[in-house]
Design an enzyme around this catalytic site. Sequence first.
Site, PDB file in Angstrom:
ATOM      1  N   LYS A 115       0.827  -1.201   0.000  1.00  0.00           N
ATOM      2  CA  LYS A 115       0.000   0.000   0.000  1.00  0.00           C
ATOM      3  C   LYS A 115       0.861   1.250   0.000  1.00  0.00           C
ATOM      4  CE  LYS A 115      -4.209  -2.029   1.583  1.00  0.00           C
ATOM      5  NZ  LYS A 115      -5.004  -2.506   2.683  1.00  0.00           N
ATOM      6  N   LYS A 197      -4.757 -11.612  -5.501  1.00  0.00           N
ATOM      7  CA  LYS A 197      -5.871 -11.966  -4.598  1.00  0.00           C
ATOM      8  C   LYS A 197      -7.141 -11.202  -4.984  1.00  0.00           C
ATOM      9  CE  LYS A 197      -6.375  -9.631  -0.763  1.00  0.00           C
ATOM     10  NZ  LYS A 197      -6.489  -9.024   0.561  1.00  0.00           N
ATOM     11  N   LYS A 200     -11.721  -6.310  -2.578  1.00  0.00           N
ATOM     12  CA  LYS A 200     -12.799  -5.345  -2.721  1.00  0.00           C
ATOM     13  C   LYS A 200     -12.287  -3.980  -3.176  1.00  0.00           C
ATOM     14  CE  LYS A 200     -12.674  -5.374   2.312  1.00  0.00           C
ATOM     15  NZ  LYS A 200     -13.137  -6.204   3.391  1.00  0.00           N
TER      16      LYS A 200
HETATM   17  P1  TYM Z   1     -10.141  -8.117   5.596  1.00  0.00           P
HETATM   18  O1  TYM Z   1     -11.290  -7.283   6.063  1.00  0.00           O
HETATM   19  O2  TYM Z   1      -9.297  -7.616   4.490  1.00  0.00           O
HETATM   20  O3  TYM Z   1     -10.646  -9.562   5.219  1.00  0.00           O
HETATM   21  C1  TYM Z   1     -11.484 -10.304   6.097  1.00  0.00           C
HETATM   22  C2  TYM Z   1     -11.181 -11.795   5.994  1.00  0.00           C
HETATM   23  O4  TYM Z   1     -11.360 -12.239   4.652  1.00  0.00           O
HETATM   24  C3  TYM Z   1     -10.183 -12.912   4.196  1.00  0.00           C
HETATM   25  N1  TYM Z   1     -10.004 -12.646   2.759  1.00  0.00           N
HETATM   26  C4  TYM Z   1      -9.826 -13.602   1.847  1.00  0.00           C
HETATM   27  N2  TYM Z   1      -9.772 -14.941   1.941  1.00  0.00           N
HETATM   28  C5  TYM Z   1      -9.600 -15.641   0.798  1.00  0.00           C
HETATM   29  N3  TYM Z   1      -9.469 -15.063  -0.419  1.00  0.00           N
HETATM   30  C6  TYM Z   1      -9.506 -13.727  -0.569  1.00  0.00           C
HETATM   31  N4  TYM Z   1      -9.385 -13.185  -1.776  1.00  0.00           N
HETATM   32  C7  TYM Z   1      -9.697 -12.933   0.603  1.00  0.00           C
HETATM   33  N5  TYM Z   1      -9.791 -11.592   0.814  1.00  0.00           N
HETATM   34  C8  TYM Z   1      -9.980 -11.439   2.144  1.00  0.00           C
HETATM   35  C9  TYM Z   1      -9.053 -12.309   5.030  1.00  0.00           C
HETATM   36  O5  TYM Z   1      -7.944 -13.168   5.094  1.00  0.00           O
HETATM   37  C10 TYM Z   1      -9.747 -12.139   6.374  1.00  0.00           C
HETATM   38  O6  TYM Z   1      -9.714 -13.352   7.108  1.00  0.00           O
HETATM   39  N6  TYM Z   1      -6.961  -7.089   9.317  1.00  0.00           N
HETATM   40  C11 TYM Z   1      -8.055  -7.924   8.889  1.00  0.00           C
HETATM   41  C12 TYM Z   1      -9.269  -7.782   9.748  1.00  0.00           C
HETATM   42  C13 TYM Z   1      -9.012  -7.972  11.194  1.00  0.00           C
HETATM   43  C14 TYM Z   1      -8.868  -9.223  11.852  1.00  0.00           C
HETATM   44  C15 TYM Z   1      -8.639  -8.880  13.220  1.00  0.00           C
HETATM   45  C16 TYM Z   1      -8.936 -10.544  11.422  1.00  0.00           C
HETATM   46  C17 TYM Z   1      -8.865  -6.994  12.116  1.00  0.00           C
HETATM   47  N7  TYM Z   1      -8.650  -7.517  13.339  1.00  0.00           N
HETATM   48  C18 TYM Z   1      -8.440  -9.868  14.168  1.00  0.00           C
HETATM   49  C19 TYM Z   1      -8.735 -11.543  12.390  1.00  0.00           C
HETATM   50  C20 TYM Z   1      -8.493 -11.190  13.745  1.00  0.00           C
HETATM   51  C21 TYM Z   1      -8.444  -7.551   7.464  1.00  0.00           C
HETATM   52  O7  TYM Z   1      -8.123  -6.495   6.989  1.00  0.00           O
HETATM   53  O8  TYM Z   1      -9.222  -8.473   6.844  1.00  0.00           O
END
Ligand code: TYM
Length: 332
Positions: A115, A197, A200
Amino acid sequence: MEEKRKVIFSGIKPSGDLTLGNYLGAIKNWVKLQEEYECYFCVVDLHAITVQQKPADLRKRTLEILAIYIASGIIPEKNTMFIQSHVPAHSECSWLLTCNSYMGELSRMTQYKDKAKKSGDSISAGLFNYPVLMAADILLYQSDVVPVGIDQVQHLELARDIGERFNKTYSPTFKIPEAYVPKAGAKIMDLQNPEKKMSKSEENPNCYILIMDPPDVIRKKISRAVTDSIGEVRYSDEQPGVKNLMTILGAIKNMTMEEIEEKYKGQGYAQFKKDVGEAIVEELEPVQTKVKELLENKKELEEIYTKGAEKARYVANKTLSKMKRKIGFIQM
Ligand code: TYM
């Protein structure tokens, strides 16, 4: 006496509409895990503001994500579902942990590096610090297991390092959690650039499927998904587009890659793509209907997040007080 169940924490940030990647990489597995674990499923709105959000969009998405959790099968009576900003302990804990984290380790996070490359100097300090907030989320609940997609594994390892360091400096305070990465669907790829990947934040909507995309849009996006000229449904690195569609089908229909190869042997891609599109529609249509229902009557959602925040606050504050005492703050 009832045996104490192991604890799960996970969350999704409302920084854009949720994709099939979020669904298969995270939510679908949470639904399975809720049977066995005590779960905290959070909408991590504090994480979303690391990049600027329009207030009205943020509000709308935060509620929609909670509705998606429930519509996908997470049972409100069994789990703690809440909105991160309703539990101030997350922000407080994050500061305490920031003072126990190193610039070096944070600058090595690949998501931050990617980023930063795109945004240059205008990247927010919040984005740099974001993995510490994620560590706070997890450590506050003494989590045993954190189910995430592959892209979050590095952040989880950092959370473990930060937790271990705090335990060593001040005496044992946190449980050190393990990552749980699903066997199928841990990395759903972009439909147009299957080396990347599915995300969104991509500009071209043909690159992703949104959980709330109407059925015809889903079918169209899959029919336009990039494949190759080999013409065989094979799970091979040479065919990243086909491989991704197979992964999606396998994760939804609980099929192995061998079973899919066998089923479409010698048939080209037309029927295969059609079936992938239909499988997604079948999976998501009931979720969409339920989400719409839940959003029509916000009272139910309000009750769920209010009750969730009460429980979360209680648990998180216990850990936070412990931290403060150990650090040397005077307690009132
Ligand atoms: P975020 O909001 O980007 O994504 C949420 C969850 O979706 C999974 N994910 C995917 N899995 C498979 N293929 C994809 N293309 C894909 N895109 C997203 C992510 O791996 C995630 O599990 N920092 C985290 C959110 C967060 C969090 C936490 C997660 C904040 N605090 C504590 C676990 C525990 C995030 O940005 O995920």
